[in-house]
Design an enzyme around this catalytic site. Structure first.
Site, PDB file in Angstrom:
ATOM      1  N   HIS A 265      15.929 -73.995 -38.494  1.00  0.00           N
ATOM      2  CA  HIS A 265      14.657 -74.686 -38.705  1.00  0.00           C
ATOM      3  C   HIS A 265      14.865 -76.189 -38.736  1.00  0.00           C
ATOM      4  O   HIS A 265      15.980 -76.680 -38.874  1.00  0.00           O
ATOM      5  CB  HIS A 265      14.037 -74.242 -40.042  1.00  0.00           C
ATOM      6  CG  HIS A 265      14.812 -74.755 -41.216  1.00  0.00           C
ATOM      7  ND1 HIS A 265      15.995 -74.162 -41.651  1.00  0.00           N
ATOM      8  CD2 HIS A 265      14.604 -75.823 -42.023  1.00  0.00           C
ATOM      9  CE1 HIS A 265      16.464 -74.835 -42.684  1.00  0.00           C
ATOM     10  NE2 HIS A 265      15.664 -75.855 -42.927  1.00  0.00           N
TER      11      HIS A 265
ATOM     12  N   ASP B 140      13.212 -79.276 -41.099  1.00  0.00           N
ATOM     13  CA  ASP B 140      12.391 -79.401 -42.311  1.00  0.00           C
ATOM     14  C   ASP B 140      11.045 -80.027 -41.950  1.00  0.00           C
ATOM     15  O   ASP B 140      11.020 -81.121 -41.373  1.00  0.00           O
ATOM     16  CB  ASP B 140      13.105 -80.295 -43.341  1.00  0.00           C
ATOM     17  CG  ASP B 140      14.354 -79.614 -43.899  1.00  0.00           C
ATOM     18  OD1 ASP B 140      15.219 -80.336 -44.455  1.00  0.00           O
ATOM     19  OD2 ASP B 140      14.462 -78.386 -43.751  1.00  0.00           O
TER      20      ASP B 140
ATOM     21  N   HIS C 250      18.742 -77.036 -38.273  1.00  0.00           N
ATOM     22  CA  HIS C 250      19.870 -76.702 -39.139  1.00  0.00           C
ATOM     23  C   HIS C 250      19.630 -75.326 -39.752  1.00  0.00           C
ATOM     24  O   HIS C 250      18.553 -74.747 -39.571  1.00  0.00           O
ATOM     25  CB  HIS C 250      20.074 -77.778 -40.217  1.00  0.00           C
ATOM     26  CG  HIS C 250      18.871 -78.042 -41.071  1.00  0.00           C
ATOM     27  ND1 HIS C 250      17.763 -78.758 -40.621  1.00  0.00           N
ATOM     28  CD2 HIS C 250      18.587 -77.674 -42.336  1.00  0.00           C
ATOM     29  CE1 HIS C 250      16.871 -78.832 -41.597  1.00  0.00           C
ATOM     30  NE2 HIS C 250      17.340 -78.176 -42.642  1.00  0.00           N
TER      31      HIS C 250
ATOM     32  N   ARG D  61      26.779 -69.244 -53.036  1.00  0.00           N
ATOM     33  CA  ARG D  61      26.600 -70.673 -52.715  1.00  0.00           C
ATOM     34  C   ARG D  61      25.249 -71.116 -53.275  1.00  0.00           C
ATOM     35  O   ARG D  61      24.287 -70.339 -53.291  1.00  0.00           O
ATOM     36  CB  ARG D  61      26.655 -70.898 -51.192  1.00  0.00           C
ATOM     37  CG  ARG D  61      26.438 -72.341 -50.787  1.00  0.00           C
ATOM     38  CD  ARG D  61      26.654 -72.556 -49.289  1.00  0.00           C
ATOM     39  NE  ARG D  61      26.377 -73.959 -48.955  1.00  0.00           N
ATOM     40  CZ  ARG D  61      25.202 -74.400 -48.526  1.00  0.00           C
ATOM     41  NH1 ARG D  61      24.206 -73.551 -48.356  1.00  0.00           N
ATOM     42  NH2 ARG D  61      25.003 -75.692 -48.261  1.00  0.00           N
TER      43      ARG D  61
HETATM   44  C1  LIG Z   1       7.447 -77.258 -46.619  1.00  0.00           C
HETATM   45  C2  LIG Z   1       8.494 -76.439 -46.748  1.00  0.00           C
HETATM   46  C3  LIG Z   1       8.563 -75.076 -46.181  1.00  0.00           C
HETATM   47  C4  LIG Z   1      10.032 -74.660 -46.466  1.00  0.00           C
HETATM   48  C5  LIG Z   1      10.324 -75.397 -47.751  1.00  0.00           C
HETATM   49  C6  LIG Z   1       9.762 -76.768 -47.460  1.00  0.00           C
HETATM   50  C7  LIG Z   1      10.722 -77.480 -46.466  1.00  0.00           C
HETATM   51  C8  LIG Z   1      11.653 -76.490 -45.720  1.00  0.00           C
HETATM   52  C9  LIG Z   1      10.932 -75.191 -45.330  1.00  0.00           C
HETATM   53  C10 LIG Z   1      11.873 -73.993 -44.994  1.00  0.00           C
HETATM   54  C11 LIG Z   1      13.096 -73.992 -45.929  1.00  0.00           C
HETATM   55  C12 LIG Z   1      12.358 -73.985 -43.527  1.00  0.00           C
HETATM   56  C13 LIG Z   1      13.067 -72.642 -43.211  1.00  0.00           C
HETATM   57  C14 LIG Z   1      12.102 -71.464 -43.434  1.00  0.00           C
HETATM   58  C15 LIG Z   1      11.539 -71.411 -44.872  1.00  0.00           C
HETATM   59  C16 LIG Z   1      10.463 -70.311 -44.894  1.00  0.00           C
HETATM   60  C17 LIG Z   1      12.639 -70.969 -45.868  1.00  0.00           C
HETATM   61  O1  LIG Z   1      13.630 -70.337 -45.436  1.00  0.00           O
HETATM   62  O2  LIG Z   1      12.499 -71.196 -47.080  1.00  0.00           O
HETATM   63  C18 LIG Z   1      10.912 -72.798 -45.191  1.00  0.00           C
HETATM   64  C19 LIG Z   1      10.315 -73.139 -46.571  1.00  0.00           C
HETATM   65  C20 LIG Z   1       9.081 -72.315 -46.940  1.00  0.00           C
HETATM   66  O3  LIG Z   1       8.154 -72.136 -46.110  1.00  0.00           O
HETATM   67  O4  LIG Z   1       9.061 -71.839 -48.105  1.00  0.00           O
HETATM   68  O1  LIG Z   2      21.176 -74.555 -48.357  1.00  0.00           O
HETATM   69  C1  LIG Z   2      21.376 -75.424 -47.495  1.00  0.00           C
HETATM   70  O2  LIG Z   2      22.482 -75.980 -47.335  1.00  0.00           O
HETATM   71  C2  LIG Z   2      20.251 -75.853 -46.565  1.00  0.00           C
HETATM   72  C3  LIG Z   2      18.919 -75.259 -46.957  1.00  0.00           C
HETATM   73  C4  LIG Z   2      17.801 -75.859 -46.132  1.00  0.00           C
HETATM   74  O3  LIG Z   2      17.989 -76.339 -45.021  1.00  0.00           O
HETATM   75  C5  LIG Z   2      16.429 -75.853 -46.672  1.00  0.00           C
HETATM   76  O4  LIG Z   2      16.220 -75.262 -47.771  1.00  0.00           O
HETATM   77  O5  LIG Z   2      15.545 -76.454 -45.970  1.00  0.00           O
HETATM   78 FE   LIG Z   3      16.226 -77.395 -44.290  1.00  0.00          FE
END
Ligand SMILES: C=C1C[C@]23C[C@H]1CC[C@H]2[C@]1(C)CCC[C@@](C)(C(=O)O)[C@H]1[C@@H]3C(=O)O
Ligand SMILES: O=C(O)CCC(=O)C(=O)O
Ligand SMILES: [Fe+2]
Length: 381
Positions: free
Chosen positions: A247, A249, A303, A313
């Site tokens: 993704h 951010d 990333h 972790r």
């Molecule tokens: C606005 C946001 C949505 C998420 C948290 C913040 C910034 C990063 C986003 C996220 C981490 C990107 C990867 C997918 C996601 C669903 C996650 O894995 O948490 C995303 C977050 C979210 O929608 O909760």
């Molecule tokens: O855990 C990490 O190192 C990255 C997590 C991340 O990219 C996020 O929460 O948006």
């Molecule tokens: Fe991220």
């Protein structure tokens, strides 16, 4: 599914509703149970092309902020050069001598560890409400039904309300009870330190972009940020799943404290590259909203986080967001020439990620397409 990370198939906004309607809400991620089974559930298995492989290390500069904070010209020039080079390519750099107290950072990580080590029934008291990013989730199993991330998360908001409101303390005490008031206090102080550092970084970004030095600092003065705590349990089949999927951010700037366990990877120069944990350093990366604020000059990059068989972790991601109703548009002047993105507000973009679309590699493009189609629909209603 086309898995080339830079051209992942667009997930139409409605997919998410379909997934949620498919009963994604029932499953609860109990890693102490799941982690002891012979294999991981199918829902956690990611497409072959997304699975972790052997990788190189990201060439991300460690920017020493000490000199910049002391207004030393030569150090500032060096910091500006490193930041400009990193943000114009993969959007990641690390900062040292950043002014965040090392014992506070460690205490915040310890408090978060204490939360994730609670019995699941206690953590579920903080369960995320549908459509909202705040709260506790296990593998986002309440939102998605496939490609689930092998992680637990706890997220809460931080804004520097006038009159010294202790928003974080109140959140923890109200949700988890007075046993967690200390945790709330520590994380309140941690968020205050993150906010302070974010404004320093915003000034550095402005200088490196050649815009008025205080432009972004003023824009984020009344920011309303999100603190996201990530906990990645050990996984018996780490080669089949991901801790956080690929993704960019959607937010503006991310200040990430990672523990000493490798896992963060950035897709740069056509390869996944690990971001080496450096004790007491913080990882900074550009998000989609700042990419729009810089008219595409600085890159919000792909990333992910991988997991491993033997070690848990943790990471603390402070997502800097502007006040919800501020219009996202680049500063006046010729920053990057013709506009690459339309005006929008963070409230609109945030809602898109929480209600209509699972953030991935093309969230901002999908959002701007969605915005223009919903605006054109508005014209007919
Ligand atoms: C606005 C946001 C949505 C998420 C948290 C913040 C910034 C990063 C986003 C996220 C981490 C990107 C990867 C997918 C996601 C669903 C996650 O894995 O948490 C995303 C977050 C979210 O929608 O909760
Ligand atoms: O855990 C990490 O190192 C990255 C997590 C991340 O990219 C996020 O929460 O948006
Ligand atoms: Fe991220």
């Amino acid at each position: 599914m086309d898995c080339n990370p830079t051209s992942i198939l667009l997930r139409t906004p409605l997919d998410l509703n379909k997934e949620r309607d498919a009963g994604a809400g029932g499953f609860v991620f109990n890693s102490s149970v799941l982690g002891n089974q012979a294999s991981i559930p199918k829902a956690f298995i990611w497409p072959q092309c997304h699975r972790p492989a052997t990788i190189d290390e990201l060439d991300a500069p460690v920017v020493d902020l000490g000199g910049f904070l002391r207004c030393d010209e030569a150090s500032t020039a060096r910091a500006v050069e490193y930041v400009r080079a990193a943000c114009s390519t993969h959007g990641f750099f690390q900062v040292a001598n950043h002014g965040v107290d090392a014992s506070l950072a460690r205490e915040a990580m310890d408090c978060v560890d204490g939360f994730f080590k609670l019995p699941l029934c206690h953590k579920l008291r903080a369960r995320r409400k549908p459509g909202n990013v705040w709260g506790y989730t296990g593998a986002h199993a309440d939102r998605f039904s496939s490609e689930l991330p092998w992680k637990e998360t706890l997220s809460f908001g931080y804004r520097e309300a006038g009159g010294g409101d202790l928003v974080v303390v109140d959140y923890f005490a109200s949700i988890l009870g007075h046993d967690f008031e200390r945790t709330g206090l520590v994380l309140q102080k941690y968020c205050e330190a993150m906010k302070k550092l974010s404004l320093v970084i915003m000034e550095l970004l402005a200088i490196s972009l050649g815009v008025q030095r205080s432009h972004y600092r003023d824009f984020f003065e009344d920011s309303c940020s999100i603190m996201r705590c990530n906990y990645y349990p050990p996984c018996q089949e780490p080669e089949l799943t991901l801790g956080t999927g690929p993704h960019c951010d959607p937010t503006s700037l991310t200040i990430l404290q990672q523990d000493q366990v490798e896992g963060l990877e950035v897709f740069s120069a056509n390869k996944w590259r690990s971001v080496r944990p450096i004790r007491d350093a913080l990882v900074i990366n550009i998000g989609d909203t700042f990419m729009a604020l810089s008219n595409g000059r600085y890159k919000s990059c792909l990333h992910r986080a991988v997991v491993n068989r033997h070690r848990e972790r943790k990471s603390l991601a402070f997502f800097v967001c502007p006040r919800e109703d501020r219009t996202i548009r680049p500063p006046p002047g010729d920053l990057g020439g013709a506009r690459l993105y339309p005006d929008f507000t963070w409230a609109e973009f945030m809602q898109f990620t929480q209600r209509h679309y699972r953030s991935d590699t093309r969230t901002l493009h999908s959002f701007t397409d969605w915005l223009s189609s919903s605006n054109s629909l508005r014209q007919f209603t």
